[in-house]
Write a protein that holds these residues in place. Sequence first.
Motif, PDB file in Angstrom:
ATOM      1  N   TYR A  78       1.956   7.122  26.822  1.00  0.00           N
ATOM      2  CA  TYR A  78       1.535   5.923  27.550  1.00  0.00           C
ATOM      3  C   TYR A  78       0.934   4.973  26.534  1.00  0.00           C
ATOM      4  CZ  TYR A  78      -0.449   2.842  31.035  1.00  0.00           C
ATOM      5  OH  TYR A  78      -0.744   1.745  31.799  1.00  0.00           O
ATOM      6  N   LEU A  79       1.497   3.766  26.450  1.00  0.00           N
ATOM      7  CA  LEU A  79       1.166   2.829  25.389  1.00  0.00           C
ATOM      8  C   LEU A  79       0.526   1.577  25.978  1.00  0.00           C
ATOM      9  CD1 LEU A  79       4.588   3.131  23.502  1.00  0.00           C
ATOM     10  CD2 LEU A  79       2.539   4.559  23.235  1.00  0.00           C
ATOM     11  N   VAL A  80      -0.683   1.286  25.555  1.00  0.00           N
ATOM     12  CA  VAL A  80      -1.410   0.130  26.069  1.00  0.00           C
ATOM     13  C   VAL A  80      -2.250  -0.461  24.949  1.00  0.00           C
ATOM     14  CG1 VAL A  80      -3.362   1.551  26.875  1.00  0.00           C
ATOM     15  CG2 VAL A  80      -2.946  -0.688  27.920  1.00  0.00           C
ATOM     16  N   THR A  81      -2.389  -1.777  24.955  1.00  0.00           N
ATOM     17  CA  THR A  81      -3.257  -2.482  24.016  1.00  0.00           C
ATOM     18  C   THR A  81      -4.328  -3.218  24.807  1.00  0.00           C
ATOM     19  OG1 THR A  81      -1.692  -4.328  24.051  1.00  0.00           O
ATOM     20  CG2 THR A  81      -1.510  -2.772  22.216  1.00  0.00           C
ATOM     21  N   ASP A  82      -5.415  -3.567  24.145  1.00  0.00           N
ATOM     22  CA  ASP A  82      -6.518  -4.261  24.819  1.00  0.00           C
ATOM     23  C   ASP A  82      -6.788  -5.588  24.114  1.00  0.00           C
ATOM     24  OD1 ASP A  82      -8.736  -5.145  26.129  1.00  0.00           O
ATOM     25  OD2 ASP A  82      -9.989  -3.397  25.708  1.00  0.00           O
ATOM     26  N   PHE A  83      -6.177  -6.635  24.615  1.00  0.00           N
ATOM     27  CA  PHE A  83      -6.341  -7.976  24.054  1.00  0.00           C
ATOM     28  C   PHE A  83      -7.798  -8.396  23.989  1.00  0.00           C
ATOM     29  CE2 PHE A  83      -6.824 -12.544  24.814  1.00  0.00           C
ATOM     30  CZ  PHE A  83      -6.029 -13.097  23.827  1.00  0.00           C
ATOM     31  N   TRP A  84      -8.580  -7.992  25.000  1.00  0.00           N
ATOM     32  CA  TRP A  84      -9.936  -8.517  25.125  1.00  0.00           C
ATOM     33  C   TRP A  84     -10.901  -7.918  24.105  1.00  0.00           C
ATOM     34  CZ3 TRP A  84      -9.491 -12.758  27.519  1.00  0.00           C
ATOM     35  CH2 TRP A  84      -8.518 -12.906  28.515  1.00  0.00           C
ATOM     36  N   GLN A  85     -10.488  -6.885  23.385  1.00  0.00           N
ATOM     37  CA  GLN A  85     -11.346  -6.350  22.325  1.00  0.00           C
ATOM     38  C   GLN A  85     -11.472  -7.324  21.160  1.00  0.00           C
ATOM     39  OE1 GLN A  85      -9.962  -2.500  21.055  1.00  0.00           O
ATOM     40  NE2 GLN A  85     -11.108  -1.434  22.639  1.00  0.00           N
ATOM     41  N   HIS A  86     -10.418  -8.114  20.926  1.00  0.00           N
ATOM     42  CA  HIS A  86     -10.405  -8.992  19.747  1.00  0.00           C
ATOM     43  C   HIS A  86      -9.903 -10.396  20.059  1.00  0.00           C
ATOM     44  CE1 HIS A  86      -6.147  -8.036  20.000  1.00  0.00           C
ATOM     45  NE2 HIS A  86      -6.469  -6.744  19.922  1.00  0.00           N
ATOM     46  N   MET A  87      -9.173 -10.568  21.179  1.00  0.00           N
ATOM     47  CA  MET A  87      -8.652 -11.851  21.648  1.00  0.00           C
ATOM     48  C   MET A  87      -7.741 -12.521  20.613  1.00  0.00           C
ATOM     49  SD  MET A  87     -12.007 -13.173  23.768  1.00  0.00           S
ATOM     50  CE  MET A  87     -11.285 -14.768  24.158  1.00  0.00           C
ATOM     51  N   SER A  88      -6.966 -11.700  19.906  1.00  0.00           N
ATOM     52  CA  SER A  88      -6.021 -12.209  18.905  1.00  0.00           C
ATOM     53  C   SER A  88      -4.608 -11.810  19.296  1.00  0.00           C
ATOM     54  CB  SER A  88      -6.346 -11.649  17.519  1.00  0.00           C
ATOM     55  OG  SER A  88      -5.278 -11.879  16.620  1.00  0.00           O
ATOM     56  N   PRO A  89      -3.757 -12.763  19.709  1.00  0.00           N
ATOM     57  CA  PRO A  89      -2.376 -12.409  20.039  1.00  0.00           C
ATOM     58  C   PRO A  89      -1.629 -11.805  18.851  1.00  0.00           C
ATOM     59  CG  PRO A  89      -2.898 -14.613  20.838  1.00  0.00           C
ATOM     60  CD  PRO A  89      -4.040 -14.186  19.976  1.00  0.00           C
ATOM     61  N   ASP A  90      -1.885 -12.320  17.654  1.00  0.00           N
ATOM     62  CA  ASP A  90      -1.185 -11.786  16.486  1.00  0.00           C
ATOM     63  C   ASP A  90      -1.547 -10.325  16.247  1.00  0.00           C
ATOM     64  OD1 ASP A  90       0.097 -14.203  15.998  1.00  0.00           O
ATOM     65  OD2 ASP A  90      -1.455 -14.916  14.632  1.00  0.00           O
ATOM     66  N   ARG A  91      -2.831 -10.010  16.397  1.00  0.00           N
ATOM     67  CA  ARG A  91      -3.251  -8.628  16.197  1.00  0.00           C
ATOM     68  C   ARG A  91      -2.677  -7.739  17.287  1.00  0.00           C
ATOM     69  NH1 ARG A  91      -9.519  -6.402  15.718  1.00  0.00           N
ATOM     70  NH2 ARG A  91      -8.985  -4.186  15.463  1.00  0.00           N
ATOM     71  N   GLU A  92      -2.643  -8.218  18.532  1.00  0.00           N
ATOM     72  CA  GLU A  92      -2.091  -7.406  19.612  1.00  0.00           C
ATOM     73  C   GLU A  92      -0.602  -7.148  19.387  1.00  0.00           C
ATOM     74  OE1 GLU A  92      -2.549  -6.714  24.300  1.00  0.00           O
ATOM     75  OE2 GLU A  92      -2.609  -8.796  23.689  1.00  0.00           O
ATOM     76  N   TYR A  93       0.124  -8.158  18.924  1.00  0.00           N
ATOM     77  CA  TYR A  93       1.550  -7.985  18.660  1.00  0.00           C
ATOM     78  C   TYR A  93       1.768  -6.941  17.570  1.00  0.00           C
ATOM     79  CZ  TYR A  93       6.446  -9.224  17.868  1.00  0.00           C
ATOM     80  OH  TYR A  93       7.820  -9.182  17.747  1.00  0.00           O
ATOM     81  N   GLU A  94       0.959  -6.982  16.528  1.00  0.00           N
ATOM     82  CA  GLU A  94       1.104  -6.001  15.454  1.00  0.00           C
ATOM     83  C   GLU A  94       0.726  -4.607  15.936  1.00  0.00           C
ATOM     84  OE1 GLU A  94       2.398  -4.294  12.311  1.00  0.00           O
ATOM     85  OE2 GLU A  94       2.666  -6.441  12.636  1.00  0.00           O
ATOM     86  N   GLN A  95      -0.266  -4.513  16.813  1.00  0.00           N
ATOM     87  CA  GLN A  95      -0.596  -3.209  17.390  1.00  0.00           C
ATOM     88  C   GLN A  95       0.574  -2.667  18.204  1.00  0.00           C
ATOM     89  OE1 GLN A  95      -4.236  -3.983  19.534  1.00  0.00           O
ATOM     90  NE2 GLN A  95      -5.531  -3.483  17.773  1.00  0.00           N
ATOM     91  N   ALA A  96       1.222  -3.537  18.978  1.00  0.00           N
ATOM     92  CA  ALA A  96       2.396  -3.109  19.736  1.00  0.00           C
ATOM     93  C   ALA A  96       3.507  -2.651  18.786  1.00  0.00           C
ATOM     94  CB  ALA A  96       2.895  -4.240  20.635  1.00  0.00           C
ATOM     95  N   ALA A  97       3.674  -3.369  17.674  1.00  0.00           N
ATOM     96  CA  ALA A  97       4.683  -2.979  16.689  1.00  0.00           C
ATOM     97  C   ALA A  97       4.354  -1.609  16.091  1.00  0.00           C
ATOM     98  CB  ALA A  97       4.775  -4.033  15.589  1.00  0.00           C
ATOM     99  N   ASN A  98       3.073  -1.368  15.826  1.00  0.00           N
ATOM    100  CA  ASN A  98       2.661  -0.051  15.322  1.00  0.00           C
ATOM    101  C   ASN A  98       3.000   1.043  16.336  1.00  0.00           C
ATOM    102  OD1 ASN A  98       1.618  -1.112  12.939  1.00  0.00           O
ATOM    103  ND2 ASN A  98      -0.473  -1.231  13.722  1.00  0.00           N
ATOM    104  N   LEU A  99       2.736   0.775  17.602  1.00  0.00           N
ATOM    105  CA  LEU A  99       3.042   1.746  18.645  1.00  0.00           C
ATOM    106  C   LEU A  99       4.542   2.024  18.711  1.00  0.00           C
ATOM    107  CD1 LEU A  99       0.673   0.448  21.464  1.00  0.00           C
ATOM    108  CD2 LEU A  99       0.515   2.687  20.364  1.00  0.00           C
ATOM    109  N   ALA A 100       5.347   0.967  18.667  1.00  0.00           N
ATOM    110  CA  ALA A 100       6.793   1.130  18.759  1.00  0.00           C
ATOM    111  C   ALA A 100       7.340   1.929  17.577  1.00  0.00           C
ATOM    112  CB  ALA A 100       7.466  -0.239  18.833  1.00  0.00           C
ATOM    113  N   ARG A 101       6.903   1.589  16.370  1.00  0.00           N
ATOM    114  CA  ARG A 101       7.398   2.300  15.192  1.00  0.00           C
ATOM    115  C   ARG A 101       6.940   3.759  15.186  1.00  0.00           C
ATOM    116  NH1 ARG A 101       6.146  -2.845  12.556  1.00  0.00           N
ATOM    117  NH2 ARG A 101       4.053  -2.012  12.080  1.00  0.00           N
TER     118      ARG A 101
END
Length: 315
Positions: A78-101
């Motif tokens: 189960y893969l989820v990110t929390d935008f509100w921890q940092h409020m950075s779309p770029d960081r959230e996108y990279e976290q999603a990329a880390n999850l996918a890879r």
Amino acid sequence: MTEQKLIAVVGATGQQGGGLARAILADPDAGFTVRALTRNADSEKARELARLGAEVVEADLDDEASLAKAFDGVYGAYLVTDFWQHMSPDREYEQAANLARAAASAGVEHAIWSTLEDTRDAVPLEDDRMPTLLGRFKVPHFDVKGEANALFSEAGVPTTFLQTTFYWEGFAAFLPPRRQEDGSLVLAMPMGDGALAGIAAEDIGRTAFGIFKRGKELVGKTVSIAGEHLTGSQYADVFAEVLGEPVAYQPVPFDAFRAAGFPAAEEMGNMFQYYAEFDDEFTGRRDLDTVRALNSELKTFKEWLTEHKAAFAQA
């Protein structure tokens, strides 16, 4: 004895992941076990999951190697990110990329990615009904999750895309009915006459469990969920019934909400405007009978509010 399938739960000490982890642990005969991922295995919530029978491991969304290690040997994730921890779309996108890879390299057989609609499909950047934020988004925490969907497909991860919605916990956090000078209670929301699809956060996890229990039937599919679709006036009526006194609904203009000055006011204003102005499409994608078929314990707003009435006692 049938071999149990191991599910890695990202954010297991949070609201969505916690709901899934507890649902799996409460149903040991369903054929699944939990590997709970957290940044701090010594936190009270992590220790509680361990006491309930979860395997707790540390992993960081910013560290792909730690995720790949945590996914090693699992059936599902189960893969989820929390935008509100940092409020950075770029960081959230990279976290999603880390999850996918990481999921791809570990050979995860069934991933569920907690996502949202890309609002730019409905409100292009040149549409001036709401401001464009950060130069390329309308509702950043929606848009970046929707944009990240492609990462999982491109990585070849067998994925179910779970489109979530507004948590009712948000009422307690920043939109409770408020006592006015004349003693009356008012629920002020920027929803106009639109219907807001809401859900109890734990029901997101329970619905994800229902998806895992279907096997791979929903791999490649998008499942859009909610617990109930209510207008601002209907939410106020439920508050009145549960709190035991009248609650009036006051629609707040979107521009006024965006100008309120608190962190993310513009983003939240855009979000509510999207909910309100595209409610037929948004709620239409969230068929409640379909959600109940995956989660027979799905709560209504009244049921959720009755359980959390104490959080509104000081309204």
